[in-house]
Scaffold this motif. Structure first.
Motif, PDB file in Angstrom:
ATOM      1  N   LYS A 371       0.821  -1.218   0.000  1.00  0.00           N
ATOM      2  CA  LYS A 371       0.000   0.000   0.000  1.00  0.00           C
ATOM      3  C   LYS A 371       0.856   1.270   0.000  1.00  0.00           C
ATOM      4  N   HIS A 372       1.993   1.229   0.666  1.00  0.00           N
ATOM      5  CA  HIS A 372       2.849   2.408   0.689  1.00  0.00           C
ATOM      6  C   HIS A 372       3.602   2.566  -0.622  1.00  0.00           C
ATOM      7  N   ALA A 373       4.007   1.448  -1.195  1.00  0.00           N
ATOM      8  CA  ALA A 373       4.672   1.498  -2.499  1.00  0.00           C
ATOM      9  C   ALA A 373       3.731   2.059  -3.558  1.00  0.00           C
ATOM     10  N   LYS A 374       2.455   1.747  -3.433  1.00  0.00           N
ATOM     11  CA  LYS A 374       1.476   2.266  -4.383  1.00  0.00           C
ATOM     12  C   LYS A 374       1.402   3.789  -4.327  1.00  0.00           C
ATOM     13  N   LEU A 375       1.562   4.345  -3.141  1.00  0.00           N
ATOM     14  CA  LEU A 375       1.525   5.800  -3.009  1.00  0.00           C
ATOM     15  C   LEU A 375       2.640   6.447  -3.821  1.00  0.00           C
ATOM     16  N   VAL A 376       3.836   5.863  -3.742  1.00  0.00           N
ATOM     17  CA  VAL A 376       4.972   6.384  -4.493  1.00  0.00           C
ATOM     18  C   VAL A 376       4.750   6.194  -5.987  1.00  0.00           C
ATOM     19  N   THR A 377       4.291   5.016  -6.370  1.00  0.00           N
ATOM     20  CA  THR A 377       4.065   4.709  -7.785  1.00  0.00           C
ATOM     21  C   THR A 377       3.066   5.669  -8.407  1.00  0.00           C
ATOM     22  N   GLU A 378       2.029   6.019  -7.655  1.00  0.00           N
ATOM     23  CA  GLU A 378       1.014   6.942  -8.170  1.00  0.00           C
ATOM     24  C   GLU A 378       1.604   8.322  -8.441  1.00  0.00           C
ATOM     25  N   VAL A 379       2.444   8.813  -7.537  1.00  0.00           N
ATOM     26  CA  VAL A 379       3.068  10.124  -7.731  1.00  0.00           C
ATOM     27  C   VAL A 379       4.048  10.079  -8.897  1.00  0.00           C
ATOM     28  N   LEU A 380       4.850   9.024  -8.951  1.00  0.00           N
ATOM     29  CA  LEU A 380       5.810   8.880 -10.046  1.00  0.00           C
ATOM     30  C   LEU A 380       5.102   8.828 -11.400  1.00  0.00           C
ATOM     31  N   GLY A 381       3.940   8.181 -11.409  1.00  0.00           N
ATOM     32  CA  GLY A 381       3.197   8.054 -12.660  1.00  0.00           C
ATOM     33  C   GLY A 381       2.718   9.386 -13.209  1.00  0.00           C
TER      34      GLY A 381
END
Length: 430
Positions: A371-381
């Motif tokens: 869930k925390h990795a998803k937060l980073v991935t969303e911003v990077l995207g």
């Protein structure tokens, strides 16, 4: 958990680049020796994923590739980071290099290119480079050419404790620098330490100056500074002044100047134990918090570095790094073909699913489970631009000067103007 040093895994000693030669020669059992003369090819691959969960992923992909290409043998050497750097130093000084080897891009890769050690991959990957994340690719591109294939990408941002924000009456993460300073003031008024910082480690502090430089001066200004070897730009002084605004609020935990990053009383543990509301750190932060203290769980949030009002940089530009593979100048075509194989979405996905790497191939974002990795991935995207860590983007001596000078600014012993002057002097000494 082993001792963590972000700098130790993103920079290499300059000595590794003082090469006796530029590769080549030798038999099939030596780095740089490929064809056995009977149609068979041996590829030497050195990587740094020497433990689970990525070690078995790479091993399985090697077996799969060899099964499909029986004439190819891939000799894999997984190495701990420091051992990798030491071993690479030894072989490059003897005039050899592995056919494929790990790279973090940036200034070190640029020096390797200048030394003739690595292959220009621009044409070789042209037919499939559009499957790679443009943000991830940027770290391996020099003067319009590509010299590495990314397999990981991450970014630095603010990790924050939602519960402590609520206690201070902060309803939403700040999106502007003035809003960020206001949040710091609210946290202090509520008796909460706003920010955890590893002052002793230095590299975490450079994140602030780097991001502020991006927001105030813009990515092009940082690129120009690297090319001209001059940071003599008022915007970089302004970045330091903005950082001093924060420092003057005394936002960091008591004793931060003597704090390391991953020790029991360090930055990560201070954050994980709920003794500070924020830390500016990379995508690995939640795991280091867990290893050194506690898991904040659903109380842990993430937000990108705020925009600076009137700045020339975009608030959607990100800062961070990752990992990739470079190819030796004399490596056989099969080396590039293997990188194409492991970069296919279905294969890249296997690594992303482990949580050890972040998506560097388009269309694999849904493989992120944490869930925390998803937060980073969303911003990077949503990122419109990307800046590599400054202590990696620039030659090692310059990167170290950035870390040292910014640390002195945070400690109050150096002015914003002196920071710029010192970094410029280090760049011009290269």
């Amino acid at each position: 958990m082993r001792s963590f040093s972000r700098r130790s895994v993103v920079t290499m000693a300059a000595a590794a680049l003082l090469l006796a030669g530029c590769g080549g020669g030798g038999d099939g059992d030596q780095p740089g020796g490929n064809a056995a003369g009977n149609g068979k090819v041996t590829i030497e691959w050195w990587h740094i994923h020497n433990i689970e969960p990525m070690l078995p992923v790479w091993a399985d992909l090697v077996k799969e590739y060899q099964a499909k290409h029986p004439n190819v043998t891939i000799k894999v050497t997984p190495l701990q980071v420091e051992n990798f750097k030491s071993k690479l130093t030894t072989v490059t000084q003897s005039g050899d290099a592995p056919d494929i080897f790990h790279t973090w891009g940036g200034g070190v890769l640029a020096q390797q290119v200048e030394a003739g050690l690595v292959k220009d991959l621009t044409g070789d990957i042209a037919s499939w480079s559009d499957t790679l994340s443009p943000v991830a690719l940027q770290s391996y591109q020099i003067d319009g050419k590509t010299y590495g294939v990314p397999h990981d990408i991450g970014m630095v941002g603010f990790w924050y404790n939602k519960k402590l924000f609520a206690q201070a009456g902060i309803e939403e993460p700040p999106t502007t620098w003035s809003g960020f300073l206001d949040a710091v003031k609210k946290l202090k008024a509520a008796g909460i330490t706003p920010i955890s910082l590893a002052g002793k480690a230095k590299w975490p502090g450079h994140y602030y100056w780097a991001y502020l430089s991006m927001r105030v001066a813009g990515l092009d200004a940082l690129k120009k500074a690297a090319e001209t070897k001059s940071f003599d730009n008022p915007d970089f002084v302004t970045a330091g002044q903005k950082l001093k605004e924060l420092v003057d609020l005394k936002p960091f935990q008591e004793g931060f100047l003597g704090a390391d990053y991953d020790k029991p009383d360090g930055q990560a543990a201070t954050m994980g134990n709920g003794k500070a509301a924020m830390e500016l750190m990379g995508q690995w932060a939640p795991s280091v918090q867990r290893d050194t203290s506690k898991d904040l769980g659903d109380d842990l949030g993430f937000f990108p570095f705020p925009a600076v009002e009137g700045g020339k940089g975009a608030a959607t530009d990100s800062f961070g790094g990752g990992g990739g593979n470079a190819v030796a100048a004399d490596a056989p075509p099969e080396a590039v073909d293997f990188l194409k194989f492991i970069s296919q979405p279905e294969n890249h996905r296997k690594g992303v699913e482990t949580g050890a790497i972040f998506p560097a191939v388009k269309g694999t974002e849904d493989a992120v489970k944490d869930k925390h990795a998803k937060l980073v991935t969303e911003v990077l995207g949503k990122s419109t631009g990307f800046q590599l860590y400054l202590d990696q983007a620039y030659p090692p001596a310059v990167g170290q000067q950035v870390n040292d000078s910014v640390a002195e600014l945070i400690a109050g012993s150096k002015t914003p103007e002196q920071v710029v002057a010192d970094i410029t002097a280090a760049a011009q000494a290269e």
